[in-house]
Scaffold this motif. Structure first.
Motif, mmCIF file in Angstrom:
data_model
loop_
_atom_site.group_PDB
_atom_site.id
_atom_site.type_symbol
_atom_site.label_atom_id
_atom_site.label_comp_id
_atom_site.label_asym_id
_atom_site.label_seq_id
_atom_site.Cartn_x
_atom_site.Cartn_y
_atom_site.Cartn_z
ATOM 1 N N HIS A 70 0.836 -1.197 0.000
ATOM 2 C CA HIS A 70 0.000 0.000 0.000
ATOM 3 C C HIS A 70 0.877 1.256 0.000
ATOM 4 C CE1 HIS A 70 -3.467 -2.501 0.539
ATOM 5 N NE2 HIS A 70 -3.029 -2.975 1.698
ATOM 6 N N ILE A 71 0.373 2.326 -0.592
ATOM 7 C CA ILE A 71 1.110 3.589 -0.691
ATOM 8 C C ILE A 71 0.740 4.473 0.495
ATOM 9 C CG2 ILE A 71 1.467 5.674 -2.061
ATOM 10 C CD1 ILE A 71 0.834 4.018 -4.546
ATOM 11 N N ILE A 72 1.718 4.774 1.324
ATOM 12 C CA ILE A 72 1.504 5.650 2.477
ATOM 13 C C ILE A 72 2.035 7.038 2.137
ATOM 14 C CG2 ILE A 72 1.935 6.031 4.929
ATOM 15 C CD1 ILE A 72 0.350 3.498 4.422
ATOM 16 N N VAL A 73 1.173 8.032 2.216
ATOM 17 C CA VAL A 73 1.586 9.425 2.011
ATOM 18 C C VAL A 73 1.810 10.018 3.404
ATOM 19 C CG1 VAL A 73 1.048 11.634 0.943
ATOM 20 C CG2 VAL A 73 0.133 9.520 -0.043
ATOM 21 N N PRO A 74 3.066 10.188 3.823
ATOM 22 C CA PRO A 74 3.333 10.590 5.210
ATOM 23 C C PRO A 74 2.710 11.932 5.549
ATOM 24 C CG PRO A 74 5.355 9.912 4.082
ATOM 25 C CD PRO A 74 4.298 10.048 3.034
ATOM 26 N N PRO A 75 2.300 12.095 6.801
ATOM 27 C CA PRO A 75 1.764 13.399 7.213
ATOM 28 C C PRO A 75 2.844 14.469 7.201
ATOM 29 C CG PRO A 75 1.963 11.919 9.100
ATOM 30 C CD PRO A 75 2.259 11.107 7.891
ATOM 31 N N ALA A 76 2.420 15.707 7.009
ATOM 32 C CA ALA A 76 3.345 16.838 7.014
ATOM 33 C C ALA A 76 3.557 17.323 8.444
ATOM 34 C CB ALA A 76 2.797 17.963 6.143
ATOM 35 N N SER A 77 4.614 18.110 8.616
ATOM 36 C CA SER A 77 4.908 18.689 9.932
ATOM 37 C C SER A 77 4.442 20.134 9.984
ATOM 38 C CB SER A 77 6.410 18.620 10.208
ATOM 39 O OG SER A 77 6.852 17.281 10.255
ATOM 40 N N GLY A 78 4.104 20.583 11.183
ATOM 41 C CA GLY A 78 3.679 21.968 11.369
ATOM 42 C C GLY A 78 2.704 22.089 12.521
ATOM 43 N N LYS A 79 2.084 23.251 12.619
ATOM 44 C CA LYS A 79 1.113 23.490 13.673
ATOM 45 C C LYS A 79 -0.203 22.822 13.326
ATOM 46 C CE LYS A 79 -0.808 27.184 16.540
ATOM 47 N NZ LYS A 79 -0.862 28.644 16.795
ATOM 48 N N MET A 80 -0.781 22.123 14.308
ATOM 49 C CA MET A 80 -2.016 21.376 14.079
ATOM 50 C C MET A 80 -3.200 22.058 14.766
ATOM 51 S SD MET A 80 -0.449 17.513 14.373
ATOM 52 C CE MET A 80 0.656 17.934 15.703
ATOM 53 N N ALA A 81 -4.373 21.497 14.541
ATOM 54 C CA ALA A 81 -5.592 22.095 15.084
ATOM 55 C C ALA A 81 -5.570 22.156 16.608
ATOM 56 C CB ALA A 81 -6.814 21.309 14.607
ATOM 57 N N CYS A 82 -4.837 21.238 17.231
ATOM 58 C CA CYS A 82 -4.746 21.213 18.694
ATOM 59 C C CYS A 82 -3.732 22.229 19.218
ATOM 60 C CB CYS A 82 -4.378 19.811 19.159
ATOM 61 S SG CYS A 82 -2.814 19.206 18.469
ATOM 62 N N ASN A 83 -3.142 23.023 18.292
ATOM 63 C CA ASN A 83 -2.150 24.050 18.609
ATOM 64 C C ASN A 83 -0.799 23.490 19.004
ATOM 65 O OD1 ASN A 83 -3.667 26.395 18.058
ATOM 66 N ND2 ASN A 83 -4.724 26.198 20.033
ATOM 67 N N GLU A 84 -0.607 22.198 18.835
ATOM 68 C CA GLU A 84 0.710 21.615 19.030
ATOM 69 C C GLU A 84 1.432 21.557 17.692
ATOM 70 O OE1 GLU A 84 0.935 18.771 22.706
ATOM 71 O OE2 GLU A 84 -0.510 17.942 21.289
ATOM 72 N N VAL A 85 2.741 21.426 17.746
ATOM 73 C CA VAL A 85 3.564 21.397 16.538
ATOM 74 C C VAL A 85 4.257 20.043 16.435
ATOM 75 C CG1 VAL A 85 5.520 22.450 15.328
ATOM 76 C CG2 VAL A 85 3.933 23.892 16.612
ATOM 77 N N GLY A 86 4.179 19.449 15.266
ATOM 78 C CA GLY A 86 4.818 18.155 15.040
ATOM 79 C C GLY A 86 4.355 17.553 13.731
ATOM 80 N N GLN A 87 4.727 16.308 13.491
ATOM 81 C CA GLN A 87 4.324 15.620 12.267
ATOM 82 C C GLN A 87 2.973 14.959 12.502
ATOM 83 O OE1 GLN A 87 6.896 12.465 10.905
ATOM 84 N NE2 GLN A 87 5.954 12.403 8.872
ATOM 85 N N GLY A 88 1.987 15.358 11.721
ATOM 86 C CA GLY A 88 0.658 14.794 11.878
ATOM 87 C C GLY A 88 -0.372 15.436 10.963
#
Length: 411
Positions: free
Chosen positions: A153-171
């Motif tokens: 299966h082809i996995i398109v990795p998540p990008a890094s940055g600020k998320m809706a929860c206001n935390e920063v990381g890859q997701g």
């Protein structure tokens, strides 16, 4: 959508989009529209969590031919909703994919609409996870991703940055271009799998003083189209480009340089590693002798009887990248050169093909309307080492790139 992604691969194809609950699912509306613009048909499945974020009407209003929202229907003609996409779809995309659906897919569970539809699909899935970065980094999630990759299966990795929860990381859900590219690859022939492609693209910049440089109008679009086409068809691609080049997916290795000498050195360092070398870069044949680190002032120009402030700049020859690679090319390596000409195109192509020891030479006229620099289309004359030649007129650069690779595969 970027012009280098406008391949005809999706035309007439059926794509099934499965959407899990995530605030990032708003991106899937634009993703679906990009597929529809390329004349694909799109069906959509929404998990119960996704329906908390968005109504099914959004997708049907934008052109989805069918939107699935539940496992079972009172309509006897829609009794097999959990099987239908697997029977009709050419590609199955899960975006955004939750940690929950990753676990279900990895372990063969089928207890809701999306997991059942996915289990009934017999080809590789395109899966784009989106979740909190701690959930993504969790060992259980990474183990599930590893299992899915091992199954093809082809996995398109998540990008890094600020998320809706206001935390920063890859997701974060990957960008639309990355997702679109993954679907194109999923539907492309893999006839270049196992091959390594080294490709140059864009214009070099040869500095003169602190603010001025010698260059040309090349946008790098032809090179970007060829790099993407090779990647979509399974090749490992390394692009060496000048400072300006259109968008490329993260999976393509990309090294930026500034000058012809820097490009020469980097290409020579990779010369033994490629199966196919495609040299589209508009490399400056000459570079100005540098004035220095200061900005040149107009009052320093020399006065002449004809001109009160004449300026003379001396140039030196740059190393010839294509000729050097052609001389040291090994058996089994294929070399493609490009020629941008203002006249006598066929003669120039045939001459350069022999002088540079290429397997295929592609030439275009820079003074022809809707062709060459800064155009999304191109008209070319091509000839290979066996004497076979062809003229192609006013084609999108994506289509031209695909045909060039077809030619190379057949050599």
């Amino acid at each position: 959508m970027h012009p280098q992604l406008n391949f005809d691969i999706l035309k007439g194809k059926q794509i099934h989009l499965a959407v899990c609950g995530s605030v990032s699912l708003y991106k899937t509306l634009d993703l679906m529209r990009s597929w529809l613009k390329q004349e694909a048909e799109v069906s959509v499945a929404l998990s119960s969590s996704a329906q908390e974020f968005i109504r099914p009407l959004f997708f049907s209003a934008l052109g989805a031919n069918k939107v699935y929202t539940q496992m079972f229907s009172q309509n006897s003609e829609e009794f097999m909703l959990h099987l239908e996409p697997g029977q009709r779809a050419d590609a199955f995309v899960i975006a955004p994919a939750s940690a929950n659906i990753l676990a279900k897919l990895a372990h063969g569970l089928a207890d809701d609409l999306i997991s059942t539809q996915a289990l009934a699909f017999e080809r590789p899935l395109v899966i784009a996870p989106a979740m909190n970065f701690r959930m993504w980094q969790n060992l259980a999630t990474q183990a599930n991703v590893k299992i899915l990759k091992e199954r093809g299966h082809i996995i398109v990795p998540p990008a890094s940055g600020k998320m809706a929860c206001n935390e920063v990381g890859q997701g974060r859900l990957a960008e639309i271009e990355e997702l679109h590219c993954a679907v194109l690859k999923n539907l492309s022939p893999q006839d270049l799998a196992g091959k390594t492609v080294l490709l140059t693209a864009g214009a070099t910049q040869e500095p003169w003083d602190a603010v001025r440089y010698w260059t040309n109008p090349s946008s790098g679009l032809m090179g970007a189209c060829l790099a993407l086409a090779a990647y979509l068809r399974g090749a490992k691609v390394h692009v060496v480009s000048g400072p300006q080049i259109p968008w490329l997916p993260n999976a393509i290795q990309h090294s930026k340089v500034k000058t012809a000498k820097e490009m020469y050195e980097l290409v020579l360092d990779q010369a033994d590693a490629f199966d196919i070398g495609i040299f589209t870069a508009a490399v400056a044949d000459f570079s100005p002798l540098p004035f220095g680190g200061e900005k040149f002032k107009k009052d320093k120009a020399v006065s002449t009887p004809e001109n009160s402030s004449a300026l003379t700049i001396e140039f030196k020859a740059n190393p010839d990248i294509l000729a050097t690679i052609g001389k040291q090319k090994k058996n089994g390596q294929l070399l493609v050169g490009f020629a941008a000409e203002s006249s006598n195109l066929e003669f120039a192509v045939k001459s350069k093909l022999e002088r540079k020891n290429c397997d295929l030479l592609v030439g275009n006229l820079i003074n022809q309307e809707n062709s060459g620099f800064k155009s999304e289309n191109n008209s070319v004359f091509m000839q290979d080492r066996f004497g076979k030649s062809e003229s192609l007129n006013n084609l999108p650069k994506t289509e031209l790139a695909w045909r060039i690779l077809n030619w190379l595969v057949a050599l």
